[in-house]
Design a protein around this motif. Sequence first.
Motif, mmCIF file in Angstrom:
data_model
loop_
_atom_site.group_PDB
_atom_site.id
_atom_site.type_symbol
_atom_site.label_atom_id
_atom_site.label_comp_id
_atom_site.label_asym_id
_atom_site.label_seq_id
_atom_site.Cartn_x
_atom_site.Cartn_y
_atom_site.Cartn_z
ATOM 1 N N HIS A 1 100.191 -98.855 24.493
ATOM 2 C CA HIS A 1 100.557 -97.549 25.044
ATOM 3 C C HIS A 1 100.503 -97.593 26.573
ATOM 4 O O HIS A 1 99.468 -97.329 27.189
ATOM 5 C CB HIS A 1 99.608 -96.490 24.508
ATOM 6 N N THR A 2 101.624 -97.934 27.205
ATOM 7 C CA THR A 2 101.706 -98.028 28.670
ATOM 8 C C THR A 2 102.269 -96.727 29.247
ATOM 9 O O THR A 2 103.403 -96.361 28.967
ATOM 10 C CB THR A 2 102.586 -99.216 29.091
ATOM 11 N N ASN A 3 101.477 -96.060 30.066
ATOM 12 C CA ASN A 3 101.830 -94.746 30.598
ATOM 13 C C ASN A 3 102.368 -94.869 32.023
ATOM 14 O O ASN A 3 101.649 -94.635 32.998
ATOM 15 C CB ASN A 3 100.602 -93.835 30.567
ATOM 16 N N TYR A 4 103.633 -95.232 32.137
ATOM 17 C CA TYR A 4 104.244 -95.412 33.458
ATOM 18 C C TYR A 4 104.470 -94.082 34.177
ATOM 19 O O TYR A 4 104.659 -93.036 33.549
ATOM 20 C CB TYR A 4 105.584 -96.138 33.320
ATOM 21 N N ALA A 5 104.475 -94.159 35.489
ATOM 22 C CA ALA A 5 104.752 -92.993 36.319
ATOM 23 C C ALA A 5 106.186 -92.514 36.114
ATOM 24 O O ALA A 5 107.094 -93.307 35.869
ATOM 25 C CB ALA A 5 104.532 -93.336 37.791
ATOM 26 N N TYR A 6 106.368 -91.214 36.213
ATOM 27 C CA TYR A 6 107.712 -90.626 36.197
ATOM 28 C C TYR A 6 108.352 -90.874 37.557
ATOM 29 O O TYR A 6 107.761 -90.593 38.599
ATOM 30 C CB TYR A 6 107.616 -89.129 35.927
ATOM 31 N N VAL A 7 109.574 -91.393 37.554
ATOM 32 C CA VAL A 7 110.300 -91.660 38.798
ATOM 33 C C VAL A 7 111.600 -90.866 38.769
ATOM 34 O O VAL A 7 112.495 -91.141 37.952
ATOM 35 C CB VAL A 7 110.613 -93.164 38.968
ATOM 36 N N LEU B 1 116.543 -90.187 34.485
ATOM 37 C CA LEU B 1 115.559 -89.108 34.583
ATOM 38 C C LEU B 1 115.984 -88.114 35.669
ATOM 39 O O LEU B 1 115.514 -88.153 36.800
ATOM 40 C CB LEU B 1 114.175 -89.688 34.901
ATOM 41 N N ASN B 2 116.909 -87.229 35.308
ATOM 42 C CA ASN B 2 117.472 -86.317 36.315
ATOM 43 C C ASN B 2 117.387 -84.841 35.929
ATOM 44 O O ASN B 2 117.940 -83.987 36.621
ATOM 45 C CB ASN B 2 118.923 -86.698 36.622
ATOM 46 N N LYS B 3 116.669 -84.533 34.817
ATOM 47 C CA LYS B 3 116.504 -83.130 34.428
ATOM 48 C C LYS B 3 115.037 -82.877 34.060
ATOM 49 O O LYS B 3 114.708 -82.594 32.903
ATOM 50 C CB LYS B 3 117.416 -82.778 33.254
ATOM 51 N N PRO B 4 114.142 -82.999 35.038
ATOM 52 C CA PRO B 4 112.705 -82.904 34.728
ATOM 53 C C PRO B 4 112.314 -81.594 34.058
ATOM 54 O O PRO B 4 111.359 -81.566 33.271
ATOM 55 C CB PRO B 4 112.032 -83.062 36.097
ATOM 56 N N GLU B 5 113.031 -80.520 34.353
ATOM 57 C CA GLU B 5 112.685 -79.228 33.765
ATOM 58 C C GLU B 5 112.871 -79.218 32.246
ATOM 59 O O GLU B 5 112.337 -78.345 31.545
ATOM 60 C CB GLU B 5 113.530 -78.118 34.408
ATOM 61 N N MET B 6 113.627 -80.189 31.724
ATOM 62 C CA MET B 6 113.878 -80.265 30.282
ATOM 63 C C MET B 6 112.853 -81.134 29.552
ATOM 64 O O MET B 6 112.854 -81.189 28.329
ATOM 65 C CB MET B 6 115.281 -80.818 30.021
ATOM 66 N N TYR B 7 111.982 -81.813 30.290
ATOM 67 C CA TYR B 7 111.042 -82.744 29.659
ATOM 68 C C TYR B 7 109.643 -82.136 29.518
ATOM 69 O O TYR B 7 108.636 -82.816 29.640
ATOM 70 C CB TYR B 7 110.961 -84.050 30.453
ATOM 71 N N ASP B 8 109.608 -80.813 29.289
ATOM 72 C CA ASP B 8 108.351 -80.120 29.074
ATOM 73 C C ASP B 8 108.548 -79.091 27.969
ATOM 74 O O ASP B 8 109.250 -78.097 28.192
ATOM 75 C CB ASP B 8 107.884 -79.430 30.365
ATOM 76 N N PRO B 9 108.011 -79.294 26.765
ATOM 77 C CA PRO B 9 107.150 -80.403 26.371
ATOM 78 C C PRO B 9 107.892 -81.740 26.309
ATOM 79 O O PRO B 9 109.067 -81.828 26.662
ATOM 80 C CB PRO B 9 106.643 -79.976 24.985
ATOM 81 N N PRO C 1 115.925 -95.096 42.111
ATOM 82 C CA PRO C 1 117.090 -95.067 43.005
ATOM 83 C C PRO C 1 116.979 -96.014 44.199
ATOM 84 O O PRO C 1 117.997 -96.480 44.716
ATOM 85 C CB PRO C 1 117.136 -93.605 43.466
ATOM 86 N N ASP C 2 115.755 -96.348 44.644
ATOM 87 C CA ASP C 2 115.613 -97.259 45.787
ATOM 88 C C ASP C 2 115.630 -98.733 45.367
ATOM 89 O O ASP C 2 115.436 -99.626 46.195
ATOM 90 C CB ASP C 2 114.348 -96.946 46.584
ATOM 91 N N GLY C 3 115.841 -98.981 44.084
ATOM 92 C CA GLY C 3 115.949 -100.359 43.595
ATOM 93 C C GLY C 3 114.671 -100.935 43.020
ATOM 94 O O GLY C 3 114.683 -102.033 42.453
ATOM 95 N N ALA D 1 109.716 -99.471 18.818
ATOM 96 C CA ALA D 1 109.484 -99.033 20.193
ATOM 97 C C ALA D 1 109.637 -97.525 20.281
ATOM 98 O O ALA D 1 110.441 -96.913 19.569
ATOM 99 C CB ALA D 1 110.468 -99.711 21.146
ATOM 100 N N THR D 2 108.848 -96.931 21.168
ATOM 101 C CA THR D 2 108.903 -95.495 21.443
ATOM 102 C C THR D 2 109.140 -95.288 22.928
ATOM 103 O O THR D 2 108.620 -96.043 23.754
ATOM 104 C CB THR D 2 107.580 -94.820 21.018
ATOM 105 N N ARG D 3 109.942 -94.290 23.264
ATOM 106 C CA ARG D 3 110.136 -93.878 24.665
ATOM 107 C C ARG D 3 109.574 -92.470 24.799
ATOM 108 O O ARG D 3 109.954 -91.563 24.043
ATOM 109 C CB ARG D 3 111.623 -93.915 25.026
ATOM 110 N N TRP D 4 108.657 -92.292 25.751
ATOM 111 C CA TRP D 4 107.939 -91.019 25.905
ATOM 112 C C TRP D 4 108.131 -90.486 27.327
ATOM 113 O O TRP D 4 107.763 -91.133 28.295
ATOM 114 C CB TRP D 4 106.459 -91.242 25.600
ATOM 115 N N LEU D 5 108.698 -89.298 27.425
ATOM 116 C CA LEU D 5 109.003 -88.684 28.723
ATOM 117 C C LEU D 5 108.390 -87.289 28.781
ATOM 118 O O LEU D 5 108.516 -86.505 27.847
ATOM 119 C CB LEU D 5 110.524 -88.584 28.914
ATOM 120 N N LEU D 6 107.719 -87.008 29.898
ATOM 121 C CA LEU D 6 107.063 -85.714 30.064
ATOM 122 C C LEU D 6 107.004 -85.375 31.543
ATOM 123 O O LEU D 6 106.686 -86.237 32.373
ATOM 124 C CB LEU D 6 105.644 -85.771 29.480
#
Length: 340
Positions: free
Chosen positions: A186-192, A239-247, A270-272, A287-292
């Motif tokens: 379970h790797t919890n990467y930062a939202y970019v 990841l361009n609609k953050p308002e939609m990823y809650d929950p 975006p900066d590479g 595999a699971t993809r988890w966005l919040l």
Amino acid sequence: MLEMRGTIELQREFFKESKKVIYRDDEFTASLFRYPSGVEAIELTNSRGRMVVLPYMGQIIWDLEFDGTDLKMKNMFSQPKKVNAIVDTYGCFAFHSGLIANGCPGPDDDHELHGEMACAEMDRAWLEISEEGISVCGETEYVKGFGHHYLASPSVKMMKERSFIEMNMKVKNLSGSGMPLQYMCHTNYAYVDGAEMKQNIPDDCLALRESIPAHVKPTEQWLAYNKKLLSGEETLNVLNKPEMYDPEIVFFADKLDAYGEEAEFEMTSPDGTAFFTKFSTAELNHATRWLLHNSDQQVGAFVLPATCRPEGFLAAEKAGTLITLDAGEERSFTVVTGKK
């Protein structure tokens, strides 16, 4: 084969509130300290970054930074808490989910969220130092009267001059009968913001989760967005609609071995700046993809490799993805993850 340079056996009394260097060379520094909460921690640094591991608490990876970039999710925890359930200290970069049960319990499940291993008290912890890097290693024996009995041996390696880590989990059934096994790294990467996600399997293999776990409280906006994702009216590769990823928004990919022996997932900002995770599909076939994204927590977990979907013990049993370890049998899972 590279020759081992040494092993340092750790003891709880080595950890004090003031940081103490226990090993140093031209590339690495290993330091021990204890958080005010009482949780012991190891800080490893190389020429590229820094990792903090909790050696006696499920071998959680609390922090991970490379080249000045923090890889960890935004969260509400200033330090790890000494708890038994991962939800009570949900501020880490990565943890081991499982091993008897995994993921979000269904309505008829009786296990903890993400299972007993996530915050398990470790029996031993030590450092292994080699020419290629330093590993934090540990062991914990799980045993219940009239229940299951196993040895879990997690490790995580920081490599010389590299900006990624290698996580491993070995589990051996010590009982005289079969035991169930479910595992997720379970790797919890930062939202970019604006990051693009891609992988070496087709996009349409990622299916939107349609079940709603107990911890998810749907809104009308969220339900409408999910309908658009299901119909194909919307896609979620950027990841361009953050308002939609809650929950949270969650996708599943199954039977990854149909697409190759190794799966590799990436997230590029975006900066590479690019992050990646790769693993064997023979070991981890799901595999699971988890966005919040909300004011308290922001996660861009572009892949969580696993042996099954994280929908609880009974769901895996019903789907036929519950692994059985025979008496004396051992399984090993390895995940390489970090910054490219």
